[in-house]
Write a protein that holds these residues in place. Sequence first.
Motif, mmCIF file in Angstrom:
data_model
loop_
_atom_site.group_PDB
_atom_site.id
_atom_site.type_symbol
_atom_site.label_atom_id
_atom_site.label_comp_id
_atom_site.label_asym_id
_atom_site.label_seq_id
_atom_site.Cartn_x
_atom_site.Cartn_y
_atom_site.Cartn_z
ATOM 1 N N LEU A 53 36.583 37.013 32.552
ATOM 2 C CA LEU A 53 37.241 38.205 33.080
ATOM 3 C C LEU A 53 38.615 38.413 32.460
ATOM 4 N N SER A 54 39.328 37.319 32.238
ATOM 5 C CA SER A 54 40.679 37.429 31.682
ATOM 6 C C SER A 54 40.683 37.874 30.230
ATOM 7 N N GLY A 55 39.515 37.918 29.600
ATOM 8 C CA GLY A 55 39.444 38.377 28.215
ATOM 9 C C GLY A 55 39.916 39.803 28.042
ATOM 10 N N TYR A 56 39.669 40.659 29.039
ATOM 11 C CA TYR A 56 40.133 42.048 28.970
ATOM 12 C C TYR A 56 41.658 42.103 28.889
ATOM 13 N N MET A 57 42.306 41.300 29.702
ATOM 14 C CA MET A 57 43.765 41.256 29.748
ATOM 15 C C MET A 57 44.348 40.826 28.405
ATOM 16 N N LEU A 58 43.820 39.743 27.861
ATOM 17 C CA LEU A 58 44.359 39.211 26.611
ATOM 18 C C LEU A 58 44.022 40.116 25.434
#
Length: 449
Positions: A53-58
């Motif tokens: 999920l945190s891939g979108y943020m990064l």
Amino acid sequence: MGKLFGTDGVRGRANEYPITPEMSLRMGKAIASVFGDIKGKKSRVIIGKDTRLSGYMLETALTSGLISMGMDVYLVGPMPTPAVALLTRSMISSAGIMITASHNPAEDNGIKIFGSDGFKLTDAIENKIEKLILSDKPINPDPKSSVGKAYRVDDVGGRYIEYAKNSVDHMDLSGLRIVLDCANGAAYHLTPILMKELGCEVIKEFVEPDGLNINHQCGATYAERLADSVNKYRADCGIALDGDADRVIFTDHEGTVVDGDRIIAICALAMKEAGTLTGNAIAVTSMSNMGLLKLMEANGIKAVVTDVGDRHVIAAMRKGNIKLGGEQSGHIIFGDYSTTGDGTVAALRVLQLIKQTGKNLKELASVMDIFPQQLVNVMVKKKPALNTLPGLTGLIAECEKDLGDSGRCILRYSGTEKKLRILVEAQAQKDVDKWVKKFVATAEEELCS
């Protein structure tokens, strides 16, 4: 602020330093500063990611940093790490970025960087990027450069599928039934397709990522879990990839785990017989089982031993023109095809040998005798140099004297986590158990208090 790059890029808990949007934006700017002026290369960067999920943020933060410096960004979405390395080369890019924490749990994330040649960066280039990131000075674009563009690219997965199939000459693998565990990770959509296209009967498992279930009790670090499925479906073998699909672990038709060392052994002997093992040499790490080293010696194959990490294996392969290398953890590199570990290509090469020889995986893996070995991770509060710890230093000397040439002990810190890895190997399991117990107790006393 400490050193950012570990053994495989930058990694940590998402939304905690250094895996934050702020640091990722600055990293994007630093990468653009280092790679944006490479002669003869278009100023573009490929960005892929696994299913966290945190891939979108990064991804968003990295993209902002890169385009602010005038670079174009091509976003390829969820994609195996080796696919990003391939696309970096085939799309004539200055660099490639993979957003992943590999086999780590979903709450972690990380950033791996590839050069224009598809290989991971040298220490010198990593240090150059790191110096810019950690500097107090702003990273400003060239006043003459314009802002870059970001493009979403949805049709490049087919390139990786054809590349992977070409690694086994598009061999017909029909008649093989496999259980394929994709770890709810980056290969969930591509690897099942290409396996089916080559004729395999594929029983898919863990191919429904939700952003939070990557590697959760599945994948290469839980390969023993495949035994039940292999027996249930009477499959020829089980194949477990990790979250970014750069490593693979098998189980044979009886459910016995076949790790990276055995995969390397199987492929090394086959390549030597076929005359494709250049220099009769392989590259492995200090964590490889002594059984592999003795098998190679008995068959006239030189084993070049490197530090842990597939980047060190690849460096040795490039230096010595070696065509096969890897790690016990399942990073397998075929130098004629890959610039990094590739779990899917390694899986195909093993399936090819099963088909060509008519032997099952258990028979193929039986060429190698395993020395009893145990790897234990101890969570630590600090990471001082091991030679400054009298208890562990003395214990290492005592263990080496006791085991002699029939065993060994290796202690090292994880490059990405607060862990001390303790490996003990011996001819007798009782010796392994004895020394592991001693090392764990001493490590907890010196590093956990």
